[in-house]
Design a protein around this motif. Sequence first.
Motif, PDB file in Angstrom:
ATOM      1  N   ASP A   7       0.842  -1.189   0.000  1.00 44.01           N
ATOM      2  CA  ASP A   7       0.000   0.000   0.000  1.00 44.01           C
ATOM      3  C   ASP A   7       0.884   1.248   0.000  1.00 44.01           C
ATOM      4  N   GLU A   8       0.233   2.405  -0.007  1.00 44.94           N
ATOM      5  CA  GLU A   8       0.956   3.670  -0.131  1.00 44.94           C
ATOM      6  C   GLU A   8       1.930   3.895   1.030  1.00 44.94           C
ATOM      7  N   MET A   9       1.535   3.571   2.246  1.00 38.69           N
ATOM      8  CA  MET A   9       2.398   3.760   3.413  1.00 38.69           C
ATOM      9  C   MET A   9       3.614   2.835   3.348  1.00 38.69           C
ATOM     10  N   GLU A  10       3.415   1.593   2.937  1.00 40.15           N
ATOM     11  CA  GLU A  10       4.537   0.654   2.828  1.00 40.15           C
ATOM     12  C   GLU A  10       5.508   1.088   1.739  1.00 40.15           C
ATOM     13  N   SER A  14       9.386   2.078   2.396  1.00 41.14           N
ATOM     14  CA  SER A  14      10.442   1.410   1.638  1.00 41.14           C
ATOM     15  C   SER A  14      11.329   2.410   0.907  1.00 41.14           C
ATOM     16  N   GLU A  15      10.714   3.438   0.346  1.00 37.73           N
ATOM     17  CA  GLU A  15      11.490   4.461  -0.359  1.00 37.73           C
ATOM     18  C   GLU A  15      12.414   5.209   0.600  1.00 37.73           C
ATOM     19  N   ALA A  18      15.258   2.831   1.661  1.00 40.15           N
ATOM     20  CA  ALA A  18      16.217   2.651   0.570  1.00 40.15           C
ATOM     21  C   ALA A  18      17.095   3.891   0.415  1.00 40.15           C
ATOM     22  N   LYS A  19      16.510   5.062   0.599  1.00 37.34           N
ATOM     23  CA  LYS A  19      17.270   6.312   0.492  1.00 37.34           C
ATOM     24  C   LYS A  19      18.369   6.364   1.543  1.00 37.34           C
ATOM     25  N   TYR A  20      18.025   6.050   2.803  1.00 34.31           N
ATOM     26  CA  TYR A  20      19.024   6.095   3.871  1.00 34.31           C
ATOM     27  C   TYR A  20      20.085   5.010   3.713  1.00 34.31           C
ATOM     28  N   ALA A  21      19.688   3.843   3.259  1.00 31.43           N
ATOM     29  CA  ALA A  21      20.657   2.772   3.029  1.00 31.43           C
ATOM     30  C   ALA A  21      21.618   3.151   1.906  1.00 31.43           C
ATOM     31  N   PHE A  22      21.094   3.737   0.823  1.00 30.93           N
ATOM     32  CA  PHE A  22      21.933   4.162  -0.288  1.00 30.93           C
ATOM     33  C   PHE A  22      22.926   5.235   0.169  1.00 30.93           C
TER      34      PHE A  22
END
Length: 69
Positions: A7-10, A14-15, A18-22
């Motif tokens: 859903d939109e919250m998930e 995730s985005e 992923a941003k912080y991991a990158f």
Amino acid sequence: MKFRKADEMERYQSEKSAKYAFMFYTIALLVWSLFDFFTKGKTGWEFTILLIGNAIFFWSRAIYNRKMR
């Protein structure tokens, strides 16, 4: 096994994750590369991995951006 769509919250979570991991991997590989460069006079595989990872990231963003138009 059937997977459900996120859903939109998930997707938002995730985005952000992923941003912080990158950012972490980019900074860690850059610091490691600079350390090797200043101590050994050359960069190792970590700099190559950093360049390839960033190239893939920006190339894929350009492709997705073009598809959205």
